[in-house]
Enzyme design. Structure first.
Site, PDB file in Angstrom:
ATOM      1  N   ASP A 248       0.911  -1.294  -0.007  1.00 31.88           N
ATOM      2  CA  ASP A 248       0.022  -0.040   0.093  1.00 31.88           C
ATOM      3  C   ASP A 248       0.856   1.771  -0.087  1.00 31.88           C
ATOM      4  O   ASP A 248       0.795   2.259  -0.801  1.00 31.88           O
ATOM      5  CB  ASP A 248      -1.231  -0.153   0.748  1.00 31.88           C
ATOM      6  CG  ASP A 248      -2.178   0.690   0.986  1.00 31.88           C
ATOM      7  OD1 ASP A 248      -2.645   0.648   0.041  1.00 31.88           O
ATOM      8  OD2 ASP A 248      -2.767   0.933   1.726  1.00 31.88           O
TER       9      ASP A 248
ATOM     10  N   ASP B  47      -8.908  -1.857   2.161  1.00 31.38           N
ATOM     11  CA  ASP B  47      -8.797  -1.299   3.708  1.00 31.38           C
ATOM     12  C   ASP B  47      -9.680  -1.895   4.718  1.00 31.38           C
ATOM     13  O   ASP B  47      -9.861  -0.904   6.363  1.00 31.38           O
ATOM     14  CB  ASP B  47      -8.742   0.571   3.225  1.00 31.38           C
ATOM     15  CG  ASP B  47      -7.666   0.759   3.055  1.00 31.38           C
ATOM     16  OD1 ASP B  47      -7.050  -0.068   1.998  1.00 31.38           O
ATOM     17  OD2 ASP B  47      -8.207   1.880   1.656  1.00 31.38           O
TER      18      ASP B  47
END
Length: 468
Positions: free
Chosen positions: A307, A353
């Site tokens: 990420d 997420d």
């Protein structure tokens, strides 16, 4: 990835300035929806795994250490492939030239790349007529004596009748698949309610109240067989290429939810987007099975680096998130007080997420309930194992990590890699609690691998059936 649409500084001309109340409302809405997915998905996950174990079925779709090692690399390849798909051809060349300079490739090779860009652009603008069909151009280059006129005319006619398949058509098909899967997930969540209604209402037809199951499967033999032998073949001699089982109540629930699919395909409204996104997240947390705490830790660490690199190091993540017009994130408008249900200035939170930390928190829920006894001899007294709080504490840690993500996002007015803040909170907090309670060994060695659907466990199950 968390993102806000207020990327333009307030001082910029024509920039939309949102009040603190508007920003807080959108952030709290995303906050609440993500927590709802985490809690419901984790509770459902524990019940789902218990049912599978009680029925002595192996769990499909498990993430073991092997999958956890490969997942960040596989996700990177898919993400970068989508990025190149969305980029125009000339921009792909420019990107390659920029990477070459960053990697300090010798100047002569960089110059060759630049010359290729110039040549590609000039050929595309001067020699190609976009209005002329591709098949017509190809056929026209073949000498006349090699192709009869009738065949040439037929080839051109066939090409003209075929639909043009380009980037927009591929995106429409991808969007439809994602929306259909999301609505199917929503129907799966509503199925218990649908079943209860269909069985209790007196005026429901008998063919609906009777819940007949169906199975569609495509099997492949691992050895040569005569015709008809596949039906009676042993499990060790076959493998399923495709298998889906459903019943009448699944079909009825899907038909009830189908207006959401149609509405989102035509309207792209943020409410239908969130219904699909929430369903994806809850069912993903419930059904994606982390096989062990070690595998979960490795997966979180790998995606932590993934990420950060794709959000801070490149524009790949943000480009793909904005390029895919599909419900792959949760949205809530910041201008809802101004424009009501037609608001369109969103704060966004990626489903990854929610789902990635969620499946790890679901594992801690199962650890609290001791769904599977660890194979390592526990040094902790059994009396102290009755009151575990790893799930609750990690949910609070997730809340803290998500709050930090949104605070940083609004401070810098830019997209943030949410896993940068969520992973440390979700990983280190339960480990710290285990240190305090003296349960580090129990937590670290917690493993549900013996219930994973793999070759070794299938042989063990088949052997037990023979012995019984």
């Amino acid at each position: 990835m968390a993102e806000t649409t207020t990327d333009v500084p307030p001082a910029a001309p024509n920039a939309t300035v949102f009040t603190f109340q508007e920003q807080a409302t959108s952030s709290l809405a995303l906050y609440g929806m993500s927590l709802l997915c985490i809690i419901i998905g984790s509770v459902n996950s524990a019940g789902y795994i218990k049912r599978m174990i009680s029925k002595k079925r192996l769990i499909e779709g498990s993430i073991t250490m092997r999958e956890a090692k490969r997942f960040p690399l596989t996700a990177s390849l898919v993400l970068f492939g989508l990025y190149l798909f969305f980029k125009p051809s000339n921009e792909r060349f420019l990107w390659i030239a920029g990477v070459a300079k960053t990697l300090r490739v010798p100047e002569e090779y960089v110059q060759k790349i630049n010359n290729s860009i110039i040549s590609f652009a000039s050929n595309k603008t001067t020699t190609t007529d976009p209005a002329e069909p591709l098949l017509t151009r190809l056929v026209s280059k073949i000498p006349q004596e090699h192709i009869p006129d009738a065949f040439r005319a037929a080839a051109v006619w066939v090409h003209d009748q075929l639909p043009t398949i380009g980037k927009s058509e591929c995106m429409m098909f991808l969007t439809f698949l994602i929306c259909f899967e999301g609505v199917s997930a929503f129907a799966s969540l509503l199925k218990p309610l649908v079943t209860a209604i269909l069985k209790k209402l007196p005026f429901i037809p008998s063919f609906l109240s009777f819940n007949a199951p169906y199975l569609f499967a495509l099997k492949k033999g691992k050895k040569e067989m005569d015709e008809g032998d596949m039906e009676e073949a042993k499990n060790k001699d076959i493998e399923y290429l495709f298998k889906i089982d459903f019943d009448r109540h699944d079909l009825f629930a899907l038909s009830v939810c189908s207006p959401i699919l149609i509405c989102h395909l035509f309207k792209r409204h943020w409410i239908t987007n969130n219904i699909i996104g929430l369903s994806f997240s809850i069912l993903g947390i419930e059904r994606l099975h982390l096989a062990s705490f070690k595998a979960g830790s490795l997966l979180l660490c790998g995606l932590f680096l993934y990420d950060i690199f794709w959000v801070f190091g490149t524009d790949v993540m943000t480009s793909v998130a904005k390029g895919i017009d599909a419900p792959i994130l949760l949205q809530f408008p910041q201008d809802i007080y101004r424009n009501g249900w037609e608001a369109n200035k969103y704060s966004m939170l990626g489903l990854g997420d929610i789902v990635i930390p969620g499946i790890f928190i679901a594992l801690l829920r199962r650890f609290d309930q001791r769904v599977v006894q660890t194979t390592v001899e526990s040094k902790t007294p059994q009396s102290s194992l009755k009151g575990r709080y790893y799930f609750s504490v990690t949910v609070v840690a997730y809340m803290a990590g998500l709050f930090i993500t949104m605070a940083v996002m609004h401070h810098f007015k830019a997209a943030q890699p949410a896993l940068l803040y969520l992973v440390p909170c979700c990983l280190f907090v339960p480990l710290l609690l285990a240190v305090i309670r003296g349960e580090v060994s129990d937590l670290w060695n917690y493993d549900e691998g013996k219930h994973v659907d793999n070759e070794e466990n299938r042989k063990r199950v088949d052997s037990n059936k023979k012995n019984n």
